[in-house]
Enzyme design. Structure first.
Site, PDB file in Angstrom:
ATOM      1  N   CYS A  14       0.859  -1.190   0.000  1.00  0.00           N
ATOM      2  CA  CYS A  14       0.000   0.000   0.000  1.00  0.00           C
ATOM      3  C   CYS A  14       0.893   1.237   0.000  1.00  0.00           C
ATOM      4  O   CYS A  14       1.198   1.810   1.052  1.00  0.00           O
ATOM      5  CB  CYS A  14      -0.930  -0.008   1.204  1.00  0.00           C
ATOM      6  SG  CYS A  14      -2.143  -1.340   1.182  1.00  0.00           S
ATOM      7  N   CYS A  87      -4.237  -7.572   8.032  1.00  0.00           N
ATOM      8  CA  CYS A  87      -4.162  -6.559   6.975  1.00  0.00           C
ATOM      9  C   CYS A  87      -5.438  -5.722   6.938  1.00  0.00           C
ATOM     10  O   CYS A  87      -6.547  -6.262   6.848  1.00  0.00           O
ATOM     11  CB  CYS A  87      -3.944  -7.237   5.629  1.00  0.00           C
ATOM     12  SG  CYS A  87      -3.979  -6.110   4.219  1.00  0.00           S
ATOM     13  N   GLU A 261     -14.955 -13.039 -24.338  1.00  0.00           N
ATOM     14  CA  GLU A 261     -13.925 -13.244 -23.315  1.00  0.00           C
ATOM     15  C   GLU A 261     -13.170 -14.529 -23.652  1.00  0.00           C
ATOM     16  O   GLU A 261     -13.766 -15.501 -24.108  1.00  0.00           O
ATOM     17  CB  GLU A 261     -14.589 -13.359 -21.936  1.00  0.00           C
ATOM     18  CG  GLU A 261     -13.730 -13.882 -20.810  1.00  0.00           C
ATOM     19  CD  GLU A 261     -12.557 -12.962 -20.524  1.00  0.00           C
ATOM     20  OE1 GLU A 261     -11.441 -13.479 -20.380  1.00  0.00           O
ATOM     21  OE2 GLU A 261     -12.762 -11.731 -20.435  1.00  0.00           O
ATOM     22  N   CYS A 333      -8.104   0.072 -16.134  1.00  0.00           N
ATOM     23  CA  CYS A 333      -7.387   0.010 -14.869  1.00  0.00           C
ATOM     24  C   CYS A 333      -5.984   0.579 -15.006  1.00  0.00           C
ATOM     25  O   CYS A 333      -5.178   0.494 -14.081  1.00  0.00           O
ATOM     26  CB  CYS A 333      -7.320  -1.430 -14.353  1.00  0.00           C
ATOM     27  SG  CYS A 333      -6.457  -2.572 -15.442  1.00  0.00           S
TER      28      CYS A 333
END
Length: 374
Positions: A14, A87, A261, A333
């Site tokens: 992170c 986490c 796909e 993304c």
């Protein structure tokens, strides 16, 4: 959000940990706007914020340590297990399973795979949680050697965690930095986990992709459906459709929707969802998105593309540029490849865009852009 593992330098996954969430979201918006600054007609909608913590509904945990004292987390630079069982970005419902799963490792004598020596069996445990609390648990193993022991102790695991719907063993014999192998052994009668995302119960198979942030995925599908309904296309293609999230949300009376796909498992899931929910006008095909588009003699009214990080590429972008398709929805993304792909489609102007924070505490995010032919 604070994280002891980050502060100690144990885990740096992170990268934005310690930065206020408002700063994170504003920075992602600036980054995307800067990359697409060459499109003055683009109107930006407000970014969609995510919960700062507990948002990951899929946990991919490396198993380290020993069968008697296993760790679930990551490996350090020397290949030793680092425990991340607390986490903060993993959904609480998944974190709650870790004590039972680590106990199961000991009961079934599943020796964690030791990367330096290349010995052991259990490489990863992958846990996915549906919005209703249902769970899918996958054991990634070097071979089938441990499968009989997993089967033997599985009833006890299911008694201890009755939320588990699907359990499988993925066989990954190769010593390389990939998460899973090509073979999947289903160990429960059920092979799919229903995932309510947006207005559709997607059916997740063990090797099918689904977004790890259910809250933001739902917002993404809602935004897409709003733009699709406003365009009112008669025919729609959803390229890189996965388990059918965009295609199923695009369904409407009198509208023909085709989902494409490469994963046959994902396509079977999409077909089953459409059939179970009584949605008409949907067709799904397992093939390559670019090859499919290039083989068609007629273009649809609207195309949805949701490619992996590498983007759609010059060949498919070139086809979209030439095709006459009047509306494109591009869900990305990776805004860097999004910007590159848009440059290859100058006849399709970005008119609206939105950043959705799919991955808080990291530099990554999702962006969706509406393109209209000039």
């Amino acid at each position: 959000m604070k994280c002891a593992a980050f502060d100690a330098g144990i885990c740096r996954s992170c990268a934005l940990m310690g930065t206020t969430y408002a700063e994170q979201l504003a920075g992602k918006q600036r980054h995307c706007e800067t990359l697409l600054a060459g499109h003055p007609s683009l109107e930006w909608l407000p970014p969609v914020a995510s919960p700062e913590e507990g948002f990951r509904t899929k946990a991919k945990m490396v198993v380290g340590g020993t069968a008697d004292d296993p760790t679930l987390g990551i490996l350090d630079d020397e290949g030793r297990g680092v425990d991340l069982s607390e986490c903060g970005v993993i959904a609480p419902g998944i974190l709650a399973t870790f004590p039972t799963l680590t106990a199961f490792i000991g009961h079934a004598r599943l020796t964690p795979y030791d990367v330096p020596s290349r010995r052991g069996e259990l490489k990863h445990i992958i846990v996915t949680e549906a919005p209703d609390g249902g769970l899918m648990v996958r054991f990634v193993l070097r071979s089938e050697e441990a499968v009989p022991r997993i089967r033997k102790h599985l009833p006890a695991l299911l008694d201890a965690l009755p939320r588990i719907a699907v359990v499988s063993a993925n066989i990954h014999p190769e010593h390389k930095a990939t998460l899973e192998g090509d073979r999947e052994l289903h160990l429960t009668e059920r092979e799919t986990l229903p995932m309510r995302i947006g207005d559709v119960d997607l059916l997740l198979r063990t090797r099918s992709f689904v977004q790890t942030n259910t809250t933001i995925a739902s917002a993404l599908y809602r935004q897409a459906r709003e733009w699709i309904d406003a365009a009112d296309p008669r025919t729609v293609w959803d390229l890189y459709c996965g388990v059918g999230g965009f295609a199923l949300h695009a369904a409407a009376p009198g509208r023909e929707v085709t989902g494409i796909e490469t994963s046959a498992d994902a396509i079977e899931s999409a077909r089953t969802t459409a059939r179970q929910q009584g949605l008409e006008g949907l067709r799904f095909e397992a093939t390559d998105a670019t090859a499919f588009a290039l083989a068609q003699t007629e273009a649809p009214d609207l195309v949805i593309v949701n490619p992996p990080r590498r983007g759609i590429g010059r060949e498919l972008a070139g086809w979209l540029e030439r095709s006459g398709v009047r509306t494109v929805l591009y869900s990305s993304c990776n805004a860097v490849t999004l910007a590159k792909d848009l440059e290859a489609m100058p006849s399709l102007a970005p008119v609206r865009g939105r950043v959705l924070d799919m991955f808080p505490q990291t530099k990554h995010y999702e962006a969706i852009v509406l393109l209209e032919r000039r």
